[in-house]
Design a protein around this motif. Structure first.
Motif, short mmCIF file in Angstrom:
data_model
loop_
_atom_site.label_atom_id
_atom_site.label_comp_id
_atom_site.label_asym_id
_atom_site.label_seq_id
_atom_site.Cartn_x
_atom_site.Cartn_y
_atom_site.Cartn_z
N GLN A 1 29.93 1.09 75.20
CA GLN A 1 29.38 2.36 74.74
C GLN A 1 30.45 3.44 74.69
O GLN A 1 30.52 4.23 73.73
N GLN A 2 31.28 3.47 75.73
CA GLN A 2 32.38 4.45 75.76
C GLN A 2 33.31 4.25 74.57
O GLN A 2 33.72 5.22 73.93
N LEU B 1 34.77 12.04 63.89
CA LEU B 1 34.26 13.40 63.75
C LEU B 1 35.38 14.43 63.76
O LEU B 1 35.37 15.38 62.97
N ARG B 2 36.36 14.23 64.61
CA ARG B 2 37.49 15.17 64.67
C ARG B 2 38.29 15.16 63.36
O ARG B 2 38.73 16.20 62.88
N GLU B 3 38.46 13.98 62.80
CA GLU B 3 39.15 13.88 61.51
C GLU B 3 38.34 14.60 60.42
O GLU B 3 38.91 15.29 59.58
N ASN B 4 37.04 14.41 60.46
CA ASN B 4 36.18 15.11 59.48
C ASN B 4 36.28 16.62 59.64
O ASN B 4 36.32 17.36 58.66
N ASN C 1 34.07 6.97 71.69
CA ASN C 1 35.44 7.44 71.46
C ASN C 1 35.85 7.25 70.00
O ASN C 1 36.48 8.14 69.41
N GLU C 2 35.47 6.13 69.42
CA GLU C 2 35.78 5.89 68.00
C GLU C 2 35.03 6.88 67.11
O GLU C 2 35.60 7.40 66.14
N ASP C 3 33.76 7.14 67.44
CA ASP C 3 32.97 8.09 66.65
C ASP C 3 33.54 9.50 66.78
O ASP C 3 33.62 10.24 65.79
N GLN D 1 27.21 17.17 67.73
CA GLN D 1 27.32 15.75 67.99
C GLN D 1 28.43 15.46 69.00
O GLN D 1 28.27 14.63 69.91
N LEU D 2 29.56 16.15 68.87
CA LEU D 2 30.66 15.99 69.84
C LEU D 2 30.21 16.39 71.24
O LEU D 2 30.51 15.70 72.23
N ASN D 3 29.48 17.50 71.35
CA ASN D 3 28.99 17.95 72.65
C ASN D 3 28.03 16.94 73.27
O ASN D 3 28.11 16.62 74.47
N THR D 4 27.13 16.42 72.45
CA THR D 4 26.17 15.42 72.93
C THR D 4 26.90 14.16 73.40
O THR D 4 26.57 13.60 74.46
N GLU D 5 27.90 13.74 72.64
CA GLU D 5 28.66 12.55 73.02
C GLU D 5 29.47 12.78 74.29
O GLU D 5 29.63 11.87 75.10
N GLU D 6 29.98 13.99 74.47
CA GLU D 6 30.71 14.30 75.70
C GLU D 6 29.77 14.20 76.90
O GLU D 6 30.16 13.69 77.96
N ASP D 7 28.54 14.69 76.75
CA ASP D 7 27.56 14.57 77.83
C ASP D 7 27.28 13.09 78.13
O ASP D 7 27.18 12.70 79.30
N THR D 8 27.17 12.30 77.09
CA THR D 8 26.93 10.86 77.28
C THR D 8 28.12 10.20 77.97
O THR D 8 27.95 9.37 78.86
N LEU D 9 29.34 10.58 77.58
CA LEU D 9 30.53 10.03 78.24
C LEU D 9 30.56 10.39 79.72
O LEU D 9 30.92 9.56 80.56
N ASP D 10 30.17 11.62 80.05
CA ASP D 10 30.11 12.03 81.46
C ASP D 10 29.11 11.17 82.23
O ASP D 10 29.39 10.71 83.34
#
Length: 103
Positions: free
Chosen positions: A27-28, A38-41, A32-34, A61-70
């Motif tokens: 999942q991580q 997103l950053r490239e976009n 990270n790939e997503d 989406q980046l914020n949500t994914e950061e929460d998921t990574l935490d």
């Protein structure tokens, strides 16, 4: 009468934990790939009025994914402790079996 050895259940538990750890790590990696995508976009956007909504969407989406990574990081920490404990239990069981065989 001696109790049946706990070896199969200890090994099975250790295996289940290893599977859970691998799932969290997968999942991580996917996140990270997503996030890289997103950053490239975001870099490609010029920031015009019509792109603001897209920027907000990507940022959310980046914020949500950061929460998921935490969350995944915390879960992995707990799983690592459980795995260590399971490995110690398995080793103890194997050592106890070896002592029983020696007697």
């Amino acid at each position: 009468m001696p109790r049946p050895p706990a070896f199969p259940s200890a090994a099975s538990f250790s295996s289940r934990i290893a599977t859970q750890i691998q799932d969290r790590e997968d999942q991580q990696t996917a996140i990270n790939e997503d996030q890289a995508r997103l950053r490239e976009n975001l870099k490609a956007l010029k920031g015009g009025a019509e792109e603001r909504e897209l920027i907000q969407r990507y940022t959310h989406q980046l914020n949500t994914e950061e929460d998921t990574l935490d969350r995944l990081k915390k879960e992995l920490g707990h799983l690592d402790v459980q795995q260590e404990s399971a490995q110690q239990e398995l080793k103890k069981t194997i050592d106890d079996l070896a002592l029983t065989v020696d007697l």
